[in-house]
Design a protein around this motif. Structure first.
Motif, PDB file in Angstrom:
ATOM      1  N   ARG A 439       0.831  -1.205   0.000  1.00 12.50           N
ATOM      2  CA  ARG A 439       0.000   0.000   0.000  1.00 12.50           C
ATOM      3  C   ARG A 439       0.868   1.258   0.000  1.00 12.50           C
ATOM      4  NH1 ARG A 439      -5.345  -0.321   0.423  1.00 12.50           N
ATOM      5  NH2 ARG A 439      -5.424   1.867   1.083  1.00 12.50           N
ATOM      6  N   THR A 440       2.010   1.194   0.692  1.00 10.68           N
ATOM      7  CA  THR A 440       2.913   2.346   0.693  1.00 10.68           C
ATOM      8  C   THR A 440       3.417   2.642  -0.716  1.00 10.68           C
ATOM      9  OG1 THR A 440       3.577   1.913   2.974  1.00 10.68           O
ATOM     10  CG2 THR A 440       5.057   3.259   1.638  1.00 10.68           C
ATOM     11  N   LEU A 441       3.855   1.575  -1.436  1.00 11.52           N
ATOM     12  CA  LEU A 441       4.345   1.769  -2.806  1.00 11.52           C
ATOM     13  C   LEU A 441       3.217   2.236  -3.733  1.00 11.52           C
ATOM     14  CD1 LEU A 441       6.720  -1.324  -3.205  1.00 11.52           C
ATOM     15  CD2 LEU A 441       7.364   1.090  -2.910  1.00 11.52           C
ATOM     16  N   ARG A 442       2.058   1.666  -3.549  1.00 13.61           N
ATOM     17  CA  ARG A 442       0.909   2.083  -4.379  1.00 13.61           C
ATOM     18  C   ARG A 442       0.626   3.569  -4.187  1.00 13.61           C
ATOM     19  NH1 ARG A 442      -4.469   2.614  -3.088  1.00 13.61           N
ATOM     20  NH2 ARG A 442      -5.967   2.389  -4.816  1.00 13.61           N
ATOM     21  N   ASN A 443       0.628   4.043  -2.948  1.00  5.77           N
ATOM     22  CA  ASN A 443       0.391   5.459  -2.676  1.00  5.77           C
ATOM     23  C   ASN A 443       1.452   6.329  -3.354  1.00  5.77           C
ATOM     24  OD1 ASN A 443      -1.780   4.742  -1.104  1.00  5.77           O
ATOM     25  ND2 ASN A 443      -0.674   4.908   0.837  1.00  5.77           N
ATOM     26  N   ALA A 444       2.699   5.891  -3.298  1.00  6.86           N
ATOM     27  CA  ALA A 444       3.794   6.666  -3.899  1.00  6.86           C
ATOM     28  C   ALA A 444       3.637   6.743  -5.411  1.00  6.86           C
ATOM     29  CB  ALA A 444       5.140   6.063  -3.522  1.00  6.86           C
ATOM     30  N   VAL A 445       3.273   5.607  -6.040  1.00  6.55           N
ATOM     31  CA  VAL A 445       3.107   5.583  -7.502  1.00  6.55           C
ATOM     32  C   VAL A 445       1.971   6.504  -7.919  1.00  6.55           C
ATOM     33  CG1 VAL A 445       2.425   4.129  -9.450  1.00  6.55           C
ATOM     34  CG2 VAL A 445       4.103   3.296  -7.801  1.00  6.55           C
ATOM     35  N   LEU A 446       0.840   6.397  -7.255  1.00  9.10           N
ATOM     36  CA  LEU A 446      -0.313   7.227  -7.612  1.00  9.10           C
ATOM     37  C   LEU A 446      -0.014   8.706  -7.423  1.00  9.10           C
ATOM     38  CD1 LEU A 446      -3.261   5.137  -6.107  1.00  9.10           C
ATOM     39  CD2 LEU A 446      -2.638   5.397  -8.510  1.00  9.10           C
ATOM     40  N   ARG A 447       0.668   9.047  -6.326  1.00  5.98           N
ATOM     41  CA  ARG A 447       0.977  10.457  -6.090  1.00  5.98           C
ATOM     42  C   ARG A 447       1.937  10.982  -7.142  1.00  5.98           C
ATOM     43  NH1 ARG A 447       5.181  12.382  -4.326  1.00  5.98           N
ATOM     44  NH2 ARG A 447       5.877  10.399  -3.414  1.00  5.98           N
ATOM     45  N   SER A 448       2.974  10.209  -7.457  1.00  2.00           N
ATOM     46  CA  SER A 448       3.962  10.658  -8.442  1.00  2.00           C
ATOM     47  C   SER A 448       3.329  10.792  -9.823  1.00  2.00           C
ATOM     48  CB  SER A 448       5.134   9.674  -8.496  1.00  2.00           C
ATOM     49  OG  SER A 448       5.759   9.566  -7.234  1.00  2.00           O
ATOM     50  N   ALA A 449       2.451   9.846 -10.200  1.00  6.71           N
ATOM     51  CA  ALA A 449       1.804   9.893 -11.515  1.00  6.71           C
ATOM     52  C   ALA A 449       0.877  11.097 -11.621  1.00  6.71           C
ATOM     53  CB  ALA A 449       1.022   8.602 -11.758  1.00  6.71           C
ATOM     54  N   SER A 450       0.131  11.370 -10.555  1.00  5.61           N
ATOM     55  CA  SER A 450      -0.795  12.508 -10.606  1.00  5.61           C
ATOM     56  C   SER A 450      -0.049  13.833 -10.668  1.00  5.61           C
ATOM     57  CB  SER A 450      -1.713  12.495  -9.382  1.00  5.61           C
ATOM     58  OG  SER A 450      -0.958  12.671  -8.196  1.00  5.61           O
ATOM     59  N   ALA A 451       1.183  13.874 -10.128  1.00  8.39           N
ATOM     60  CA  ALA A 451       1.984  15.093 -10.159  1.00  8.39           C
ATOM     61  C   ALA A 451       2.834  15.188 -11.421  1.00  8.39           C
ATOM     62  CB  ALA A 451       2.873  15.167  -8.923  1.00  8.39           C
ATOM     63  N   GLY A 452       2.808  14.152 -12.281  1.00  6.46           N
ATOM     64  CA  GLY A 452       3.585  14.168 -13.517  1.00  6.46           C
ATOM     65  C   GLY A 452       5.068  13.967 -13.302  1.00  6.46           C
ATOM     66  N   GLU A 453       5.440  13.327 -12.180  1.00  5.31           N
ATOM     67  CA  GLU A 453       6.860  13.139 -11.882  1.00  5.31           C
ATOM     68  C   GLU A 453       7.384  11.879 -12.588  1.00  5.31           C
ATOM     69  OE1 GLU A 453       7.085  12.946  -7.683  1.00  5.31           O
ATOM     70  OE2 GLU A 453       6.475  15.035  -7.369  1.00  5.31           O
ATOM     71  N   ALA A 454       8.565  11.958 -13.182  1.00  7.81           N
ATOM     72  CA  ALA A 454       9.139  10.816 -13.892  1.00  7.81           C
ATOM     73  C   ALA A 454       9.672   9.771 -12.912  1.00  7.81           C
ATOM     74  CB  ALA A 454      10.255  11.287 -14.827  1.00  7.81           C
ATOM     75  N   ARG A 455      10.212  10.229 -11.792  1.00  4.84           N
ATOM     76  CA  ARG A 455      10.786   9.303 -10.813  1.00  4.84           C
ATOM     77  C   ARG A 455       9.802   9.094  -9.672  1.00  4.84           C
ATOM     78  NH1 ARG A 455      16.622  11.157  -9.050  1.00  4.84           N
ATOM     79  NH2 ARG A 455      16.436   9.137  -8.006  1.00  4.84           N
ATOM     80  N   ILE A 456       9.835   7.905  -9.102  1.00 10.02           N
ATOM     81  CA  ILE A 456       8.955   7.569  -7.988  1.00 10.02           C
ATOM     82  C   ILE A 456       9.749   7.614  -6.696  1.00 10.02           C
ATOM     83  CG2 ILE A 456       7.490   5.806  -6.952  1.00 10.02           C
ATOM     84  CD1 ILE A 456       6.950   4.758  -9.754  1.00 10.02           C
ATOM     85  N   GLY A 457       9.298   8.439  -5.791  1.00 12.99           N
ATOM     86  CA  GLY A 457       9.958   8.519  -4.497  1.00 12.99           C
ATOM     87  C   GLY A 457       8.926   8.367  -3.388  1.00 12.99           C
ATOM     88  N   ILE A 458       9.315   7.860  -2.253  1.00 13.42           N
ATOM     89  CA  ILE A 458       8.404   7.643  -1.137  1.00 13.42           C
ATOM     90  C   ILE A 458       8.510   8.827  -0.181  1.00 13.42           C
ATOM     91  CG2 ILE A 458       7.858   6.201   0.848  1.00 13.42           C
ATOM     92  CD1 ILE A 458       8.873   3.808  -0.688  1.00 13.42           C
ATOM     93  N   GLU A 459       7.353   9.387   0.137  1.00 12.51           N
ATOM     94  CA  GLU A 459       7.276  10.470   1.115  1.00 12.51           C
ATOM     95  C   GLU A 459       6.547   9.962   2.351  1.00 12.51           C
ATOM     96  OE1 GLU A 459       5.539  13.921  -0.621  1.00 12.51           O
ATOM     97  OE2 GLU A 459       7.163  14.191  -2.102  1.00 12.51           O
ATOM     98  N   VAL A 460       6.656  10.749   3.421  1.00 14.86           N
ATOM     99  CA  VAL A 460       6.040  10.338   4.689  1.00 14.86           C
ATOM    100  C   VAL A 460       4.543  10.112   4.523  1.00 14.86           C
ATOM    101  CG1 VAL A 460       5.503  11.088   7.036  1.00 14.86           C
ATOM    102  CG2 VAL A 460       7.802  11.459   6.092  1.00 14.86           C
ATOM    103  N   ALA A 461       3.904  10.961   3.721  1.00 13.43           N
ATOM    104  CA  ALA A 461       2.446  10.858   3.545  1.00 13.43           C
ATOM    105  C   ALA A 461       2.035   9.572   2.853  1.00 13.43           C
ATOM    106  CB  ALA A 461       1.928  12.066   2.756  1.00 13.43           C
ATOM    107  N   ASP A 462       2.997   8.897   2.152  1.00 17.48           N
ATOM    108  CA  ASP A 462       2.672   7.651   1.441  1.00 17.48           C
ATOM    109  C   ASP A 462       2.632   6.443   2.376  1.00 17.48           C
ATOM    110  OD1 ASP A 462       2.709   9.074  -0.968  1.00 17.48           O
ATOM    111  OD2 ASP A 462       4.883   8.757  -1.187  1.00 17.48           O
ATOM    112  N   VAL A 463       3.259   6.536   3.515  1.00 18.35           N
ATOM    113  CA  VAL A 463       3.488   5.366   4.356  1.00 18.35           C
ATOM    114  C   VAL A 463       2.202   4.965   5.079  1.00 18.35           C
ATOM    115  CG1 VAL A 463       4.791   4.406   6.287  1.00 18.35           C
ATOM    116  CG2 VAL A 463       5.895   5.981   4.660  1.00 18.35           C
TER     117      VAL A 463
END
Length: 663
Positions: A439-463
């Motif tokens: 679920r943490t990785l899923r949150n990170a992917v969805l957030r990065s995709a919605s922001a148009g970011e090429a790289r996927i990074g994990i933030e505190v809010a994703d955990v």
């Protein structure tokens, strides 16, 4: 929208959208109905003792933030009604005719004065001998040969004024069409009236008048701006207006009525018109006997209304009365959909219509969302979904109060180092549970995709972390005092909110625990959360803690492997106990027998490993003395919270007892 050759839809670019004004219907930009706030208000009233139906009605009467309730709308209707009666009177036609008559006589005498002929003196004598009554004088001058053009014009104005007022009093919206009437126009009106009466008479006989109605509208439709589609709609509109004109006449003095009736023979200088209006009134009265033909209203203001304006005022008063009845919702089968929104907007403005529509949406959405349901007996009750939402709110309030007092978080300790529940929650500072990696990785992917970011990074809010529950089970008995003093001293609602909060905590965070809710007044009873929430206060003497503890012990014995927890909320010493035959015996002050039997149950609970925590409400010294004995005998605690802190105290003690190692 178009399609490309492959059949895929093509949407227009942003520069091709056209925007226009919003004219009618629900506002597309209006915020959604706040069901949570509405449910909180409704739940508060239910827990205070109102039935769900009464609580819903009260909510609609009171309104919500930003939306006027039915009571406010009704108050504005009555203010509008009072304003109409307070400002106006109904002698406008008589007053204006008198003024025109005086102007005509003054101009005629001014023209005759310099003429030395006997004819001029004779005419002056005729004018001086006119009757004092306005109607009689107007009729007397019907065949007078005016010498002054100004006087003749003023007299003709009288006839036109009477004709316009007579027609406007029976046909709404004709005032402008009746200005600058020619003899041909008058004849056209008279012919329309004759055709209308023939149509109504045929309908009254039961003839098929559909084709006749269509032919009538083709020829005379210009006189009916409301554009009726059937003969019944035509009759409804005409009867409402005619009845309003009759109520206006009923509201006048006998002298005014007689004067006005006599003047109407001069309408447009054609007495046949008044005869047709009289026939029209008779036909409409026969076709719509249910209209209010006998009512009246006192007009006591200084603003004179003509006949057309007076009839409109009477229609407005009738419309206001009908709206007030609709808003009262006091008749069988009443629904908010019954409210005539167009009429409400006419009388109170567009905002009132918006408020009434939002109240109707609120009632409809509460049912559609499953927050209200019908019980087996047909009564309205809060659904399990509504009870869960109320529990969520109650628990959130309790945990917020606990955090502010102790700095604790609501879930950090609830499931530490235990079995996974299958649920997850956002990570918080201090969380000790394992990450839910997927679920943490899923949150990170969805957030990065919605922001148009090429790289996927994990933030505190994703955990997110795995939610766990403690391995130990608990059998919990919450005993709440339901004697009349709890209602009388405003402890009823806090008691119910406390039970809701504890029920919500156990059913969502400690699902392996077994909670039993027990009420005790003259007798004790086990109830579910729905029954407790809807419980009404009853005038009944007795605080039967003995019976409540008996039921608590029965609950604990059914779960021998669980940690026993007994919580008691009360504001009075025991004044009743249960006899072997099942009857409750009440005594005040309490007898030694009642105290002995109650303390015997405290000892029995202690043998099961349970200590009784008593939450003492109020400052009763006799109760304080008794609960101290309970604490010493059973190794329990006494907590004396204020009303606002009751929920925090009960939930906090449950968590503390559950975390402790004692049985």
């Amino acid at each position: 929208m178009t399609a490309d050759p492959a059949g895929r839809p093509e949407y227009p670019s942003s520069d091709r959208w056209n925007y226009g004004p919003w004219h009618d219907g629900p506002d597309p930009l209006a915020p959604p109905v706040d069901l949570r706030d509405a449910l909180e208000q409704l739940g508060r009233d239910v827990m205070n003792g109102s039935s769900p139906r009464s609580a819903l009605e009260e909510l609609l009467r009171r309104g919500t933030d930003g939306t006027q309730g039915l009571d406010d709308l009704t108050r504005r209707l009555w203010e509008q009604r009072s304003r109409i009666q307070r400002r106006n009177n109904l002698d406008g036609t008589l007053t204006e005719v008198r003024e025109l008559l005086d102007r005509a006589l003054t101009a005629e005498k001014r023209a005759l004065f310099p003429d030395p002929s006997d004819d001029a003196r004779f005419r002056e004598a005729q004018l001086d001998a006119l009757p004092t009554g306005t109607a009689a004088a107007v009729n007397e001058l019907a065949n007078y040969d005016w010498q002054s053009d100004e006087a003749r014009a003023a007299y003709e104005q009288i006839r036109d004024k009477l004709g316009q007022d007579l027609m406007e009093s029976r046909f709404q919206g004709m005032k402008q069409a009746l200005e600058q009437m020619s003899p041909e126009d008058v004849e056209r009106i008279r012919r329309m009236m004759a055709d209308l009466n023939d149509l109504l008479l045929a309908h009254l006989r039961g003839d098929d008048t559909d084709e006749r109605f269509q032919a009538f509208m083709r020829e005379h439709g210009e006189f009916f701006p409301e554009n009726p589609r059937t003969v019944e709609e035509l009759i409804d509109a005409l009867a409402a207006r005619s009845a309003a004109a009759q109520r206006m006449m009923n509201s006048m003095s006998a002298e005014q009525r007689a004067e006005l009736a006599e003047l109407m023979g001069n309408a447009f200088g054609d007495p046949r018109l008044a005869e047709q209006v009289s026939t029209l009134d008779a036909n409409l009265r026969a076709l719509r006997p249910g209209e209010d033909w006998t009512g009246s209203a006192r007009m006591r203001g200084n603003n004179p209304l003509g006949m057309g304006e007076g009839a409109q005022a009477m229609q407005d008063l009738a419309e206001l009365d009908a709206l007030a009845e609709q808003l009262s919702q006091s008749y069988p089968g009443a629904r908010l959909e019954d409210i005539d929104l167009e009429a409400l907007q006419r009388q109170l403005g567009d905002e009132a219509g918006v408020d009434a529509r939002r109240l109707s949406e609120l009632e409809r959405e509460m049912r559609r969302a499953g927050l209200l349901e019908r019980a087996a007996d047909g009564s309205l009750q809060l659904s399990p979904k509504a009870l869960r939402r109320l529990g969520e709110t109650a628990l959130s309030d309790v945990l917020s109060a606990m955090r502010s007092r102790k700095g604790e978080r609501d879930t950090a300790n609830a499931g530490a180092a235990g079995e996974p529940t299958g649920a997850t929650r956002p990570w918080e500072f201090g969380s000790t549970e394992a990450w839910d990696v997927s679920r943490t990785l899923r949150n990170a992917v969805l957030r990065s995709a919605s922001a148009g970011e090429a790289r996927i990074g994990i933030e505190v809010a994703d955990v997110e972390v795995v939610e766990t529950e403690q391995r130990a089970r608990a059998a919990v008995a919450l005993c709440v005092d339901t004697s009349w003093s709890m209602v009388q001293d405003d402890r009823w609602l806090p008691m119910k909110r406390t039970a809701l909060a504890l029920h919500q905590l156990i059913s969502t965070r400690f699902r392996s625990d077994e909670l039993q809710l027990i009420t005790f007044g003259r007798q004790a009873a086990t109830v579910d959360i729905g029954e407790l929430t809807a419980l009404e206060g009853v005038w009944e003497q007795g605080t039967n803690l003995h019976h409540a503890l008996l039921l608590a012990g029965r609950h604990l014995r059914r779960h021998p492997g669980a940690k026993p927890v007994v919580l008691v909320v009360t504001d009075g010493e025991p004044t009743a106990h249960l006899e072997p035959d099942g009857e409750a015996e009440f005594h005040y002050p309490p007898t030694p027998r009642t105290l002995r039997k109650t303390l015997a149950e405290v000892d029995a609970l202690a043998k099961l490993g349970a200590s009784v925590t008593v939450f003492m409400l109020g400052e009763d010294p006799r109760l304080a003395e008794f609960v101290d004995i309970v604490a010493r005998r059973g190794g329990g605690r006494v907590v004396n919270p204020d009303i606002d802190g009751l929920g925090s105290a009960v939930v906090g003690d449950y968590l503390r007892t559950r975390r402790s190692g004692r049985r």
